[in-house]
Design an enzyme around this catalytic site. Structure first.
Site, mmCIF file in Angstrom:
data_model
loop_
_atom_site.group_PDB
_atom_site.id
_atom_site.type_symbol
_atom_site.label_atom_id
_atom_site.label_comp_id
_atom_site.label_asym_id
_atom_site.label_seq_id
_atom_site.Cartn_x
_atom_site.Cartn_y
_atom_site.Cartn_z
ATOM 1 N N ASN A 111 0.637 -0.918 -0.092
ATOM 2 C CA ASN A 111 0.212 -0.364 0.335
ATOM 3 C C ASN A 111 0.770 1.804 0.138
ATOM 4 O O ASN A 111 1.817 0.883 0.536
ATOM 5 C CB ASN A 111 -0.307 0.094 1.501
ATOM 6 N N HIS A 113 1.082 5.167 1.204
ATOM 7 C CA HIS A 113 0.383 5.664 2.627
ATOM 8 C C HIS A 113 0.760 7.024 2.270
ATOM 9 O O HIS A 113 2.546 7.488 2.953
ATOM 10 C CB HIS A 113 0.299 5.085 4.259
HETATM 11 C C1 GRF Z 1 -3.102 9.128 -1.858
HETATM 12 O O1 GRF Z 1 -2.551 10.428 -1.165
HETATM 13 C C2 GRF Z 1 -2.394 7.725 -1.319
HETATM 14 O O2 GRF Z 1 -1.569 7.332 -0.363
HETATM 15 C C3 GRF Z 1 -3.097 7.136 -0.238
HETATM 16 O O3 GRF Z 1 -4.774 8.152 -1.137
HETATM 17 C C4 GRF Z 1 -4.381 9.608 -1.868
HETATM 18 C C5 GRF Z 1 -5.289 8.233 -3.262
HETATM 19 O O4 GRF Z 1 -4.676 8.790 -4.819
HETATM 20 N N1 GRF Z 1 -3.735 6.407 -0.200
HETATM 21 P P1 GRF Z 1 -4.449 8.665 -6.172
HETATM 22 O O5 GRF Z 1 -6.189 7.790 -5.858
HETATM 23 O O6 GRF Z 1 -4.284 7.570 -5.990
HETATM 24 O O7 GRF Z 1 -4.790 9.834 -6.840
#
Ligand code: GRF
Length: 191
Positions: A111, A113
């Site tokens: 994942n 984050h």
């Molecule tokens: C990102 O900031 C990621 O780290 C978090 O959710 C956001 C998703 O952004 N888990 P995207 O949908 O990939 O633009």
């Protein structure tokens, strides 16, 4: 030695929203020396804008509601087996996968984050980092466990928070870093 296309690790990306990381991973997968191919996109909602990237790139997509988590996870496991998926990349996926699912999927689940974990697990990371007057923030790629944002850290990137940053500028800065970090972390775990 560079990996041949046929030997790329079949990867599924799970999303719930915008999908900028999905878009970035699709572009990364097209690079000749990329270790992955994106073969499946899973979303828990049909409203996820990121689904358009699956469509544009002819990648199979499935919308699975998670109203009944147990049933939904079983359905997903079947698709993952059928498609021989060996890596799952969560990218803005807003559901917590069960221990059973992670154990059953005999592969890697990672994942991304938007914080320097273990700081600021969960939602509203940028707001909380700003409220706490943090000098730095960043992003983390980590292995997924059934505990929110808590699995082993694979890689991080750090950014400096400036005095004029607000939630949206911080989000923008960190997303830019995320798009560099996710491919690097994938290379790291697959090398
Ligand atoms: C990102 O900031 C990621 O780290 C978090 O959710 C956001 C998703 O952004 N888990 P995207 O949908 O990939 O633009």
């Amino acid at each position: 030695m560079k990996k041949l296309t046929g030997s790329k690790t079949k990867t599924a990306v799970f999303i719930s929203g915008t999908g900028s990381n999905l878009k970035n991973l699709i572009n990364f997968s097209y690079k000749k020396n990329s270790p992955i191919s994106i073969d499946l996109v899973i979303s828990n909602t049909k409203k996820a804008n990121g689904l358009t990237y699956a469509k544009k790139n002819n990648i199979e997509k499935k919308i699975i509601s998670f109203n009944n988590q147990n049933k939904s996870e079983k359905k997903i496991i079947n698709i993952l087996y059928l498609k021989k998926i060996k890596l799952i990349c969560l990218a803005g996926f807003m559901k917590i996968l069960s221990k059973k699912f992670i154990k059953k999927f005999n592969g890697k689940v990672v994942n991304i984050h938007p914080s320097l974990l273990p700081k600021y697990k969960g939602l509203n990371t940028h707001k909380r980092a700003l409220e706490n007057n943090e000098k730095f923030s960043g992003c983390t790629v980590h292995y997924v466990t059934s505990k929110l944002d808590s699995g082993k850290i694979i890689m991080q990137k750090k950014i400096k928070i400036s005095k004029i940053d607000n939630v949206s500028s911080l989000k923008r800065k960190i997303l830019k870093k995320e798009h560099k970090l996710y491919p690097e972390a994938i290379r790291k775990i697959l090398s």
